[in-house]
Enzyme design. Sequence first.
Site, PDB file in Angstrom:
ATOM      1  N   LYS A   1       0.821  -1.214   0.000  1.00 59.28           N
ATOM      2  CA  LYS A   1       0.000   0.000   0.000  1.00 59.28           C
ATOM      3  C   LYS A   1       0.857   1.268   0.000  1.00 59.28           C
ATOM      4  O   LYS A   1       0.481   2.271  -0.610  1.00 59.28           O
ATOM      5  CB  LYS A   1      -0.943   0.019   1.199  1.00 59.28           C
ATOM      6  CG  LYS A   1      -0.298   0.223   2.551  1.00 59.28           C
ATOM      7  CD  LYS A   1      -1.321   0.295   3.661  1.00 59.28           C
ATOM      8  CE  LYS A   1      -0.667   0.440   5.016  1.00 59.28           C
ATOM      9  NZ  LYS A   1       0.103   1.676   5.158  1.00 59.28           N
ATOM     10  N   THR A   2       2.023   1.226   0.668  1.00 59.52           N
ATOM     11  CA  THR A   2       2.902   2.401   0.689  1.00 59.52           C
ATOM     12  C   THR A   2       3.385   2.723  -0.715  1.00 59.52           C
ATOM     13  O   THR A   2       3.455   3.882  -1.115  1.00 59.52           O
ATOM     14  CB  THR A   2       4.107   2.168   1.617  1.00 59.52           C
ATOM     15  OG1 THR A   2       3.632   1.822   2.921  1.00 59.52           O
ATOM     16  CG2 THR A   2       4.971   3.407   1.713  1.00 59.52           C
TER      17      THR A   2
ATOM     18  N   ASP B   1      -3.468   7.724   4.578  1.00 57.68           N
ATOM     19  CA  ASP B   1      -2.971   6.380   4.870  1.00 57.68           C
ATOM     20  C   ASP B   1      -3.625   5.862   6.153  1.00 57.68           C
ATOM     21  O   ASP B   1      -4.030   6.640   7.005  1.00 57.68           O
ATOM     22  CB  ASP B   1      -1.449   6.447   5.045  1.00 57.68           C
ATOM     23  CG  ASP B   1      -0.809   5.069   5.084  1.00 57.68           C
ATOM     24  OD1 ASP B   1      -1.474   4.089   4.702  1.00 57.68           O
ATOM     25  OD2 ASP B   1       0.367   4.984   5.491  1.00 57.68           O
ATOM     26  N   GLU B   2      -3.729   4.553   6.295  1.00 59.71           N
ATOM     27  CA  GLU B   2      -4.285   3.920   7.504  1.00 59.71           C
ATOM     28  C   GLU B   2      -5.636   4.533   7.895  1.00 59.71           C
ATOM     29  O   GLU B   2      -5.865   4.895   9.051  1.00 59.71           O
ATOM     30  CB  GLU B   2      -3.293   4.040   8.679  1.00 59.71           C
ATOM     31  CG  GLU B   2      -1.899   3.525   8.396  1.00 59.71           C
ATOM     32  CD  GLU B   2      -1.806   2.013   8.365  1.00 59.71           C
ATOM     33  OE1 GLU B   2      -2.859   1.348   8.369  1.00 59.71           O
ATOM     34  OE2 GLU B   2      -0.680   1.490   8.318  1.00 59.71           O
TER      35      GLU B   2
ATOM     36  N   GLN C   1      -6.995  -4.428  10.188  1.00 61.95           N
ATOM     37  CA  GLN C   1      -5.904  -3.932  11.018  1.00 61.95           C
ATOM     38  C   GLN C   1      -6.317  -2.706  11.835  1.00 61.95           C
ATOM     39  O   GLN C   1      -5.481  -1.909  12.235  1.00 61.95           O
ATOM     40  CB  GLN C   1      -4.682  -3.613  10.149  1.00 61.95           C
ATOM     41  CG  GLN C   1      -4.121  -4.823   9.434  1.00 61.95           C
ATOM     42  CD  GLN C   1      -2.836  -4.514   8.685  1.00 61.95           C
ATOM     43  OE1 GLN C   1      -1.830  -4.163   9.279  1.00 61.95           O
ATOM     44  NE2 GLN C   1      -2.872  -4.640   7.370  1.00 61.95           N
TER      45      GLN C   1
ATOM     46  N   ARG D   1       3.185  -9.560  10.899  1.00 67.14           N
ATOM     47  CA  ARG D   1       4.478  -8.841  10.932  1.00 67.14           C
ATOM     48  C   ARG D   1       5.610  -9.774  10.495  1.00 67.14           C
ATOM     49  O   ARG D   1       6.699  -9.320  10.160  1.00 67.14           O
ATOM     50  CB  ARG D   1       4.804  -8.342  12.349  1.00 67.14           C
ATOM     51  CG  ARG D   1       3.856  -7.336  12.994  1.00 67.14           C
ATOM     52  CD  ARG D   1       3.500  -6.191  12.091  1.00 67.14           C
ATOM     53  NE  ARG D   1       2.271  -6.458  11.362  1.00 67.14           N
ATOM     54  CZ  ARG D   1       1.910  -5.820  10.251  1.00 67.14           C
ATOM     55  NH1 ARG D   1       2.685  -4.899   9.723  1.00 67.14           N
ATOM     56  NH2 ARG D   1       0.777  -6.119   9.645  1.00 67.14           N
TER      57      ARG D   1
END
Length: 775
Positions: free
Chosen positions: A33-34, A225-226, A256, A614
């Site tokens: 996504k980044t 973002d997020e 998340q 992670r």
Amino acid sequence: MDNFIDELNDAQRAPVLHKDGPLMVIAGAGSGKTRVLTYRIAYLMQQGVDAFNILALTFTNKAAREMKERIAKIAGRAETKNLWMGTFHSVFAKLLRYDGDKLGFPSNFTIYDTQDSQRLLASIIKEMGLDKDIYKYKQVQNRISSYKNSLITVKAYMQNPELVEADAMAKRPRMGEIYQNYVERCFKAGAMDFDDLLLRTNELLNRFPEVLMKYQDRFRYILVDEYQDTNHSQYLIVKALADRYHNICVVGDDAQSIYSFRGANISNILNFQRDYENVGMYRLEQNYRSTRNIVNAANSIIEKNKDQLEKVVWTSNDDGPPIKVHRSTTDAEEGRFVAGSIWDHKMNEQMGNGEFAVLYRTNSQSRAIEDALRKRDIPYRIYGGLSFYQRKEIKDVLGYLRLVINPKDEEALKRVINFPARGIGQTTLDKLTVAANHYNRSIFEVIQNLDKIDLKINAGTKRKLQDFTTMIRSFQIMNETTDAFTLAEHVAKKSGLLLEFKKDGTPEGIGKMENIEELLNGIKDFVEGQKEIADATGSISEFLEDVALATDLDNDKGDDDRVALMTIHLAKGLEFPYVYIVGMEEDLFPSGMSMNTRSELEEERRLFYVALTRAEKQAYLTYTQNRYRWGKLIDAEPSRFLEEIDEKYIENLTPIDTGYRYKPLLDGDIFGEVDKSRLRQNKPVKGTPPSRKKPNENQLRKLRKLKPDLATPVGNTNSVDPNLAEGCLINHTRFGRGKVLKIEGVGNDRKAEIQFEKGDVKKLLLRFAKLEVIG
């Protein structure tokens, strides 16, 4: 890099090329996504959109810096400087610097951190004569923070009988007065806390339409973002800014969303399509980070949640090893297992320490892990502990610098006015505080006008106060003509702070001096870095804002080869080849305080999903049978989340014991048949307890699962290695490697004297010691 679009897969390319209109990108863990956000910004700039017209909001400064670096390589460093990109708090702090004067705040307002806010509230509670055990300043601060994030101002609070009644029922009937006093004192001090940066931005955009129009016209393209982590206050700001052009792109993953405890509202992302028409919906479902076993295991967990957006995360990576589950007897043994496993991976696969992370639900769990890592000489770093900028000596230097910028800053003045000691005691400070409240002026202004007000302070103390204000004024004059580093170095010396720690002479004092030196190095580095940013001056004011809004992870340079220890909440957005998730037990994870409703339990499950994803190569899940809680050893039950993972993706390192079975040494026939007529004659007399009912098989199975070692015979069954002799090299699970110096005694009293590599010499009873001969 004209062909940067070619680096994207089809799913990533589609949202990047979607230029106008609202769009939402549902991005699974590790799906890039980044990269999508970065390349979308670069694409917009390539299509002729002015960088000044792009606003990108992130949740960490580190993420913003990394994105800027990537964009600079594509679109050029000069143009990238013009982007408004950063955290919600840093971007809106910048906006308030420009237009906060309309709300009555100076452009150089101070940003109070949590500690500053709590100190001020403690002062207010004391001045109001309230019981500090009922009005606990940390609880009050949390309550006020939740009010602000829900846009409940003092006026809204006073007009809400339910809130007032709730505080009255909690025996805090004067909560509203504390809130009002706190807001007024912050305003008088020219200060905002973290929550004010959002609340005041909302106020500014709502009360002044011309300001809203200015920023709507400027930010024609907005990227967030997020998005699943935004709270109500952030949601309203973004919606207001995007209302004119609707060119808003939000990226997130409902799976998340783990920050409801600080106001994050998952409905913001779930309801995005209701807020805008013709929303472009895109899904990033290919995971590039983790092995197939990890991805599939995570999917099998999160599918248990009911409230979620539809997506299927997959990966083309190798299967990788199964997720390993380990049961320990106690938390100390759990720590030894983790340290031992890390050691083995390092030795066998030549791994660096920085490739390992240990994640836990609560900070208190780190102790046992730390103890075990220290005994193995494995370096580690704890994230989320006391950060560099929260250390007292650093806060003292920053206190002086804050006063230089904003002499109305009450908390900064109280911190430094008598440190180093100047003979200005607490009694004098109390008098100044009362006078400042009476005249509705800052304490600094009261000191500057001591001759004009009737305040019973002796001549000697007056002179000391005036000398203090003269010193601060000299720093302010110097600030007008010199750079931030030169000023900070001058302040550290002239204030007497360096001399104070130098006189100390203890290792602690020397350490504090070294910390101040490191702070000055940091200021120098910051000044050099600001030269690359458009509109930046590298001033002390900019440095203080950067410090106030920094997080522990933002300051991580990533060059320390240490095992990372952190809570799962802090691990979000990070990745490690090897991840150990410890404390997988009921009432710990999921937390006993987060299982009252389905929504709370689902957030705990999302938290576990975040933890597991992670890991890149290998994940370990550990739990204990017993754990110390509040000084007591309690029985622990394996987490329900362990049972929710599809068993084909896991490997039990300590399989469930089917229970101890005694093997008779005698032939049962020698005792003959039992005379059942005699049993009938021996019925229990009235008043004696009947025999217990035999547990059914399900109960036995449960007991065996939770207590697999209950039936193990008392005493140690370890057999002593026959190769053990004087001069042998051994390894001990707790103390590490060592050499046997002497063996003495006989039978159960046989003991070995061992010199361990750390320098300790210990005598261990061989019938209990777990020694492995290695040479």
